[in-house]
Scaffold this active site. Structure first.
Site, short mmCIF file in Angstrom:
data_model
loop_
_atom_site.label_atom_id
_atom_site.label_comp_id
_atom_site.label_asym_id
_atom_site.label_seq_id
_atom_site.Cartn_x
_atom_site.Cartn_y
_atom_site.Cartn_z
N LYS A 112 0.81 -1.21 0.00
CA LYS A 112 0.00 0.00 0.00
C LYS A 112 0.86 1.27 0.00
CE LYS A 112 -4.21 -2.14 1.16
NZ LYS A 112 -3.82 -3.47 1.66
C1 LIG Z 1 -4.53 -4.60 1.24
C2 LIG Z 1 -3.80 -5.87 1.21
C3 LIG Z 1 -4.19 -6.92 0.37
C4 LIG Z 1 -5.41 -6.83 -0.52
O1 LIG Z 1 -5.28 -5.84 -1.51
P1 LIG Z 1 -6.55 -5.29 -2.28
O2 LIG Z 1 -6.08 -4.19 -3.15
O3 LIG Z 1 -7.50 -4.83 -1.22
O4 LIG Z 1 -7.11 -6.44 -3.04
C5 LIG Z 1 -3.42 -8.06 0.35
N1 LIG Z 1 -2.33 -8.19 1.14
C6 LIG Z 1 -1.93 -7.21 1.97
C7 LIG Z 1 -0.73 -7.42 2.82
C8 LIG Z 1 -2.64 -6.01 2.03
O5 LIG Z 1 -2.25 -5.02 2.84
#
Ligand SMILES: *Cc1c(COP(=O)(O)O)cnc(C)c1O
Length: 462
Positions: A112
């Site tokens: 993220k």
């Molecule tokens: C947010 C997240 C996901 C899922 O990602 P999306 O974009 O919501 O599908 C998977 N793994 C981790 C570690 C995350 O922080």
């Protein structure tokens, strides 16, 4: 580039407006009016370029009306300078034809950061130019919140409030949200699950008095700027394995469908992606839907991959929009049915989805076993989300197409599950080894729209 809503009833916006707005006023999500396409030669020319240069070339057509070229290059530079790896998104090989794309070298150790660090810089530049300020409210199952707080702390044009489900995030995730001392960022522990947090956020956006009063802005994965930033690493990874001269496939641990939707856009932009494989944990609404069982909500069951404990996958609306031939009315109707519990997907739309997407679901036991076997067979310690991806990828691997699994978080972000599976305690990178000594600051709050809105209004007024 103009941006349009998936539900067809909101005004068209520029990139900057869509970014600052988040959710469209008709309840839909913004998308570019046309998806830009890169030629074979343009993609080939990305090979060997620094990540920042690839980022500029891939994202420029989406933002060009809103930022100057040099300004945008400087924004990208600032966004990624705090990463702990020069490649930003390095690839590691697991076996003959299976690769891990490490997306956890940013400041909060999850993918993220790629989007959030960029969006922080984009907001700062845009708001400064407008002489404006906004209130960002975000809902998080753990990683979005820490990434947002890290990206926005200390920026004077923005107040940030992050709602997270009390007791359902890992200790590292919680501490990353509660330890920054900057007064413009706050963590709110909501008595509810992630879907409650996300629903409260949607309700705030639909409360126009509140929304306008506090100048509400969103940085959840519904924000198109988030999706945009994530397109880049599909390109950087694919070209380093031989695209556009050969195809690659990706497996993506999926919750809100933001990360994998970025892969879909990369494919539509001309990147030769063979399959995009959705990997879910036991919260499997996406797997059930892609298996032809319709899109029906279940109860969210807490898992050891908590960032994917989601039953309503916000960005899936964007994929449905294209699967339904860009028919905003059809999407608005489906989303009404979803409020009643769910909907079945038309045959034509299912065929369109299956042209790009496969899916698989992984149990808790399989997740632990995959962490263990990946350490044994490839000498890599992986987080539980990544393990979900690896397991599904192995089930979908084709001999002649390289498979790239997105490693979405650092194992040290989820030490309990990793240690349980492998007997190895994953240490934090040294740049954040004092996390457990820093004092925490958090407000526990009821799952109640009025209480949340009051708290936010009072805190901004202070
Ligand atoms: C947010 C997240 C996901 C899922 O990602 P999306 O974009 O919501 O599908 C998977 N793994 C981790 C570690 C995350 O922080």
């Amino acid at each position: 580039m103009k941006y349009i809503s998936t539900r067809g009833q909101a005004p068209e916006l520029t990139f900057e407006e869509a970014m600052l707005t988040g959710l469209a006023r008709d309840g839909g999500l913004y998308l570019p009016a046309e998806i830009p396409v890169m030629t074979h030669d343009e993609i080939a020319a990305l090979a060997g370029q620094p990540y920042e240069e690839i980022a500029f070339r891939v994202m420029w057509p989406y933002v060009s009306g809103s930022f100057a070229e040099d300004e945008f290059k400087a924004i990208i530079g600032r966004a990624y300078e705090g990463f702990g790896h020069d490649a930003r998104a390095p690839l590691k090989q697991l076996n003959e034809n299976h690769f891990l794309l490490e997306l956890f070298h940013g400041p909060t150790l999850a993918f993220k950061d790629f989007a959030m660090q960029l969006i922080g810089q984009l907001f700062q530049v845009a708001l400064k130019r407008r002489g404006d300020r906004v209130t960002i409210v975000g809902a998080t199952s753990g990683d979005t919140g820490s990434a947002a707080i890290e990206a926005f702390r200390g920026l004077d044009a923005v107040d940030v409030f992050i709602l997270f489900p009390h007791g359902r995030v890992s200790e590292v995730q919680r501490r990353q949200m509660t330890t920054p001392a900057d007064s413009n960022v706050s963590a709110l522990a909501v008595d509810g699950d992630f879907d409650d947090c996300q629903a409260a956020l949607k309700d705030m956006f639909n409360d126009f008095d509140f929304r306008d009063g506090v100048k509400l802005a969103g940085v959840n994965s519904i924000n198109f700027a988030r999706v945009l930033a994530q397109i880049v690493y599909y390109f950087s990874a694919a070209v380093s394995l031989g695209a556009p001269h050969r195809k690659v496939s990706f497996t993506v641990p999926t919750g809100n469908f933001g990360d994998i939707f970025a892969g879909y856009l990369a494919k539509r932009m001309g990147l030769p992606i063979d399959r995009l494989v959705v990997a879910t944990n036991q919260n499997d609404i996406l797997h059930r839907c892609l298996s032809g069982e319709g899109y029906f909500k279940g109860d969210t069951i807490p898992s050891i991959s908590p960032s994917m404990d989601i039953q309503v996958s916000s960005n899936f609306e964007r994929a449905l929009y294209y699967a339904y031939g860009e028919d905003g009315n059809a999407i608005a109707q489906l989303m009404d049915e979803l409020k009643q519990g769910g909907f079945s997907v038309s045959q034509g739309a299912m065929e369109a989805l299956r042209e790009s997407f496969d899916s698989g679901r992984v149990s808790e036991e399989e997740t632990l076993a995959t962490i263990r076997s990946t350490l044994t067979h490839s000498a890599e310690l992986v987080c539980p989300h990544t393990a979900v991806g690896i397991k599904v990828a192995e089930d979908h691997r084709a001999a002649d197409v390289p498979m790239i699994t997105l490693a979405t978080a650092h194992p040290a972000k989820f030490p309990a599950a990793v240690e349980k599976a492998s007997d190895v305690h994953p240490p934090l990178p040294s740049r954040m080894s004092d996390l457990y000594e820093r004092p925490e600051r958090v407000t526990r709050i009821a799952n109640d729209l009025g209480a949340l809105e009051d708290h936010i209004k009072r805190h901004i007024a202070e």
